[in-house]
Design a protein around this motif. Structure first.
Motif, PDB file in Angstrom:
ATOM      1  N   CYS A  42       0.812  -1.353  -0.192  1.00  0.00           N
ATOM      2  CA  CYS A  42       0.051   0.075   0.105  1.00  0.00           C
ATOM      3  C   CYS A  42       0.589   1.326   0.281  1.00  0.00           C
ATOM      4  N   PHE A  43       1.969   1.268   0.105  1.00  0.00           N
ATOM      5  CA  PHE A  43       2.849   1.859   0.413  1.00  0.00           C
ATOM      6  C   PHE A  43       3.166   3.062  -1.329  1.00  0.00           C
ATOM      7  N   PRO A  44       2.690   3.991  -1.369  1.00  0.00           N
ATOM      8  CA  PRO A  44       2.159   5.372  -2.684  1.00  0.00           C
ATOM      9  C   PRO A  44       3.266   5.675  -2.742  1.00  0.00           C
ATOM     10  N   VAL A  45       4.507   5.777  -2.469  1.00  0.00           N
ATOM     11  CA  VAL A  45       5.729   6.213  -3.167  1.00  0.00           C
ATOM     12  C   VAL A  45       7.200   4.720  -2.806  1.00  0.00           C
ATOM     13  N   TYR A  46       8.222   5.119  -3.468  1.00  0.00           N
ATOM     14  CA  TYR A  46       9.271   4.705  -3.415  1.00  0.00           C
ATOM     15  C   TYR A  46       9.461   4.279  -2.077  1.00  0.00           C
ATOM     16  N   ARG A  47       9.738   4.944  -1.415  1.00  0.00           N
ATOM     17  CA  ARG A  47      10.428   4.875  -0.134  1.00  0.00           C
ATOM     18  C   ARG A  47      10.412   6.070   1.091  1.00  0.00           C
ATOM     19  N   THR A  48      10.169   6.289   1.799  1.00  0.00           N
ATOM     20  CA  THR A  48      10.406   7.651   2.848  1.00  0.00           C
ATOM     21  C   THR A  48      11.990   7.174   3.165  1.00  0.00           C
ATOM     22  N   TYR A  49      12.022   8.903   4.062  1.00  0.00           N
ATOM     23  CA  TYR A  49      14.180   9.064   4.638  1.00  0.00           C
ATOM     24  C   TYR A  49      13.238   9.486   5.194  1.00  0.00           C
ATOM     25  N   LEU A  50      13.103   9.201   6.851  1.00  0.00           N
ATOM     26  CA  LEU A  50      12.455   9.144   8.156  1.00  0.00           C
ATOM     27  C   LEU A  50      13.921  10.025   8.180  1.00  0.00           C
ATOM     28  N   PRO A  51      13.184  11.676   8.960  1.00  0.00           N
ATOM     29  CA  PRO A  51      11.642  11.810   8.916  1.00  0.00           C
ATOM     30  C   PRO A  51      10.730  12.500   8.037  1.00  0.00           C
ATOM     31  N   PHE A  52      11.822  12.570   6.897  1.00  0.00           N
ATOM     32  CA  PHE A  52      11.688  13.342   5.565  1.00  0.00           C
ATOM     33  C   PHE A  52      10.166  12.405   5.396  1.00  0.00           C
ATOM     34  N   GLY A  53       9.450  12.181   4.839  1.00  0.00           N
ATOM     35  CA  GLY A  53       8.107  11.474   3.884  1.00  0.00           C
ATOM     36  C   GLY A  53       7.423  10.658   5.065  1.00  0.00           C
ATOM     37  N   GLY A  54       7.426  11.173   6.374  1.00  0.00           N
ATOM     38  CA  GLY A  54       6.574  10.198   7.074  1.00  0.00           C
ATOM     39  C   GLY A  54       4.887  10.059   6.438  1.00  0.00           C
ATOM     40  N   ARG A  55       4.742  10.997   5.881  1.00  0.00           N
ATOM     41  CA  ARG A  55       3.497  11.216   5.776  1.00  0.00           C
ATOM     42  C   ARG A  55       2.776  10.079   5.142  1.00  0.00           C
ATOM     43  N   HIS A  56       3.801   9.692   4.118  1.00  0.00           N
ATOM     44  CA  HIS A  56       3.723   8.644   3.069  1.00  0.00           C
ATOM     45  C   HIS A  56       3.130   7.006   3.503  1.00  0.00           C
ATOM     46  N   LEU A  57       3.822   6.931   5.187  1.00  0.00           N
ATOM     47  CA  LEU A  57       2.994   5.753   5.606  1.00  0.00           C
ATOM     48  C   LEU A  57       2.417   5.697   6.534  1.00  0.00           C
ATOM     49  N   ALA A  58       1.623   7.234   6.690  1.00  0.00           N
ATOM     50  CA  ALA A  58       0.337   7.587   7.602  1.00  0.00           C
ATOM     51  C   ALA A  58      -0.738   6.543   5.784  1.00  0.00           C
ATOM     52  N   GLN A  59      -0.155   7.660   4.939  1.00  0.00           N
ATOM     53  CA  GLN A  59      -1.298   7.090   3.893  1.00  0.00           C
ATOM     54  C   GLN A  59      -0.726   5.292   3.472  1.00  0.00           C
ATOM     55  N   ALA A  60      -0.057   4.697   3.473  1.00  0.00           N
ATOM     56  CA  ALA A  60       0.128   3.014   3.691  1.00  0.00           C
ATOM     57  C   ALA A  60      -0.291   2.520   4.789  1.00  0.00           C
ATOM     58  N   ARG A  61      -0.627   3.398   6.200  1.00  0.00           N
ATOM     59  CA  ARG A  61      -1.043   2.778   6.859  1.00  0.00           C
ATOM     60  C   ARG A  61      -2.857   3.189   7.211  1.00  0.00           C
ATOM     61  N   ALA A  62      -3.253   4.003   6.169  1.00  0.00           N
ATOM     62  CA  ALA A  62      -4.763   3.734   6.748  1.00  0.00           C
ATOM     63  C   ALA A  62      -5.356   3.187   5.114  1.00  0.00           C
ATOM     64  N   GLU A  63      -4.409   3.008   3.978  1.00  0.00           N
ATOM     65  CA  GLU A  63      -4.693   1.946   2.844  1.00  0.00           C
ATOM     66  C   GLU A  63      -5.020   0.795   3.376  1.00  0.00           C
TER      67      GLU A  63
END
Length: 760
Positions: free
Chosen positions: A361-382
């Protein structure tokens, strides 16, 4: 020490390899200088696996690849380029090393020989909790281990050679094998049991631990020498997403190579920002998606939805296709990596299922924490929407996955990038075949086209945030070349015609997999004229990548025979062959218009334009290895000389018009950089204004034709005009002068479907 290097004004990518070594690249220097680029840009140069056709499987970081000519050839190349006024940009591979031929890789050989006592034990990302390194190399047959032999201090399996640890050399080959720090195993066990990180699902490429300063220093000493001595001006970083901490790595590289132009092979999803790394930008897939998309008619999307449903009967959306493919690869090809993640959360029994679902469900290739944490939230919701019964598990996992210091979070970020690449680029792109022009790396195929407003907005943002990023239209990794996509874009203007012919063709030359058949037909039309063998090779690769009937691991000979029959029918049925050729002939001229438009735009938009080898003429290549075929440089030299003698070529099969556009745009960028410092959209006036894409870069105005068939249906440009600032202008491609506040587009585009104006 070299100072801060100016960004290139334009690069030219060549695939150096044993049959096109550094001396061959050096022989291009005068041609590339005449073409107008500022820098040669090469594939990796360090020592690779013997016979490597690409160089991404580095085995010895200490030396320039002797198969390319070695260090002396690199020095000669550098001197030749400097004499021609050119610089050098080199591809580097920090994420992994080649281990297919262990004796060729001294650090891997030592690890296999000495295990955790090796001086290079920390070089590779190995999970030693398993005990022995699994090497999945044996044939899928019983008792293959009995075929091992001993020669000197080596174990042999056919042509494969492996070291014998000191003090373990007595007994039968099988007994000796059982005492080693590695286990030679059935090749099918790799995906399930491998205990070293690899590049995607390729067991022959083992992940390096460049986060360790000693490993960074050892693997970059030669590269940094090139920079110190002024041999190279820029570095293209391959696959940063595989690294443990890309941001930290790029910071160290930036500090170790001060002033170098650094670009990263980072694939951004539409709308995804690049992290604030100390780099000039990406290698340009984001620009590719925008440039190609603006030449597609977005209004005909429903025609292609209807056609896809009629051909396949499928209702699957792109999002569901992606989810299905990503979940499958996460749990099969990457089962070993998933198991390694799950071992970090032993208290959660359903961790493997939940981690796979989050990755799918991850919407992008990856995050670079803490940058991009919203993508993890999107994946969690989906993931919660798709698997509500796992919501408590998702909550527990994401609490840890948000923490950049947690080993689970670190490895999950590496995992999602691999799952995206294999699940989308190498699977879903071959299954969801509605409109192949948009099935390209860095693009969302569900986004059918790009409006001019969206295009201008993206370019304004690029100029503001990453003005020295690379832009591109074709690479060694694109699924089809820029000219194939440009021709396929024409289908969006003739959806009725395409629907009629392809529905007939699939009946004449049937295939049990209708989605694959649609892809093969689009590929045939896009790359025509194409040889039987090239098309068949592509069709088999596409079928195996899709993995719906046949696969790389388990080829279905019966199905692939049917693919062969389909391809043969195209060439052996005279009526069908004539009809395909006739249809291609009808869409080729507007395809040329799109190609010239794409090229003019990419070469003049914000960013540093790259030209992939050979694409200064028409190039109708499909996915690798088709796009790595030899380039006829003598033909290009001869045509460029004719252009420089004053020849204005027609837009025809020769492709000379594309060479004209390429050389004149590149030369202008190199000679007059002050003309390319701004970005202002220009909107044509008149009822056909939407067919004109134009912008002012600060004194250089680019004009390109959009949707040429629609324009032709209206009888041409009519009263369409562009309002400029009243200066006198020179059109670069034809040398024609224009004046006045309002210029007629029909006059500007009388000779070519593109124009490049410069203030006199």
């Amino acid at each position: 020490m070299p100072g801060s290097a100016q960004p290139p004004s334009g690069t030219y990518r060549v695939q150096v390899r044993p049959d096109f070594p550094l001396s061959a690249a050096a022989a291009l220097a005068d041609y590339l200088a005449d073409l107008g680029v500022s820098h040669l840009y090469t594939a990796p140069l360090l020592t690779a696996v013997p016979g490597s056709p690409h160089g991404y499987d580095v085995v010895d970081h200490r030396f320039v690849n002797p198969a390319l000519g070695g260090s002396s050839a690199l020095s000669d190349l550098s001197e030749t380029l400097r004499a021609a006024g050119l610089g050098l940009v080199v591809d580097i591979v920090p994420n992994h090393a080649g281990v297919a031929v262990p004796h060729a890789n001294p650090t891997w050989w030592d690890v296999l020989k000495n295990g955790q006592k090796s001086d290079f034990c920390e070089f590779y990302d190995i999970d030693w909790s398993r005990g022995r390194i699994l090497i999945p190399v044996l044939a899928d047959a019983p008792d293959e281990v009995d075929r091992l032999t001993v020669e000197g201090d080596e174990l042999r399996y056919y042509d494969h050679r492996y070291p014998i640890a000191p003090g373990t050399g007595d007994g039968t080959p099988q007994e000796i094998h059982d005492r080693q720090h590695y286990e030679l195993a059935n090749w099918t066990r790799g995906d399930l049991e491998l205990n070293y990180r690899r590049f995607f699902a390729i067991t022959d490429l083992a992940g390096l631990r460049v986060e360790d300063p000693a490993v960074f220093d050892a693997t970059h000493a030669e590269i940094l020498r090139w920079r110190r001595e002024g041999i190279v001006d820029g570095l293209r970083v391959d696959h940063p997403d595989g690294l443990r901490d890309p941001g930290d790595y790029l910071t160290r590289l930036h500090e170790a190579a001060p002033g170098a132009w650094l670009v990263v092979e980072k694939i951004l999803e539409p709308g995804e920002p690049l992290p604030p790394w100390p780099v000039a930008g990406t290698t340009g897939y984001d620009a590719l998606a925008e440039v190609c998309g603006v030449f597609v008619d977005p209004s005909t999307e429903t025609f292609f939805d209807t056609l896809q449903h009629h051909l396949t009967g499928a209702e699957t959306s792109w999002q569901d296709q992606v989810h299905e493919a990503k979940l499958a690869v996460a749990t099969t090809q990457f089962a070993a990596e998933l198991a390694r993640l799950a071992r970090l959360v032993p208290e959660i029994e359903s961790a493997p299922r939940a981690l796979a679902e989050l990755a799918a469900c991850f919407p992008v290739y990856r995050t670079y924490l803490p940058f991009g944490g919203r993508h993890l939230a999107q994946a969690r919701a989906e993931a919660g929407r798709r698997r509500p019964q796992l919501v408590p598990v998702f909550e527990a996992l994401t609490a840890r996955l948000r923490n950049p210091a947690d080993e689970l979070a670190v490895r999950f970020q590496q995992f999602t990038g691999a799952v995206m690449a294999k699940g989308v680029e190498d699977t879903a792109f071959y299954r969801w075949t509605r409109f192949a022009a948009r099935n390209e790396v860095g693009n969302d195929p569900a986004k059918f086209g790009v409006t001019p407003d969206e295009f201008h907005e993206a370019n304004g943002e690029r100029r503001r945030t990453w003005p020295d990023t690379m832009t591109t239209l074709s690479t060694h990794d694109t699924k089809r070349s820029e000219d194939v996509r440009a021709r396929l874009a024409v289908l969006a203007e003739v959806p009725g015609d395409w629907t009629e012919v392809v529905r007939r063709w699939v009946r004449i030359a049937p295939l049990p997999d209708p989605a694959l058949a649609h892809l093969i037909w689009q590929s045939a039309v896009g790359a025509w004229p194409i040889s039987r063998e090239r098309l068949f090779a592509y069709a088999v690769k596409a079928a195996r990548e899709a993995g719906t009937v046949t696969t790389w691991y388990h080829p279905d000979e019966g199905f692939e025979a049917l693919v062969r029959e389909m391809v043969d029918r195209i060439f052996d049925d005279p009526a069908l062959h004539r009809e395909v050729a006739g249809f291609v002939a009808s869409i080729t001229p507007p395809g040329w218009s799109n190609s010239l438009g794409q090229k003019a735009v990419q070469l003049t938009m914000p960013g540093v334009p790259d030209v992939y080898q050979g694409t200064e003429l028409w190039d109708y290549s499909l996915v690798d290895p088709d796009n790595r075929r030899p380039v006829d440089f003598p033909a290009r030299r001869a045509l460029l000389a004719r252009l420089d003698d004053g020849w204005l070529p027609p837009v025809d099969e020769s492709g000379a018009a594309k060479l004209l556009v390429t050389s004149r745009a590149l030369r202008l960028r190199g000679q007059r950089p002050e003309l390319f410092t701004g970005y202002r959209p220009i909107f044509a006036e008149g009822r056909l204004g939407e067919h004109c894409l134009a912008y002012d870069r600060g004194g250089a105005v680019t004009i390109a034709t959009r949707l040429p068939i629609g324009l032709s249906r209206h009888g041409g440009w009519g009263d369409t005009t562009l309002s400029l600032d009243g200066h006198s202008w020179t059109e670069v491609f034809t040398g024609t002068s224009y004046g006045g506040h309002r210029l007629a587009v029909a006059e500007l585009l009388r000779t070519y479907p593109v124009a490049l104006l410069v203030k006199e």
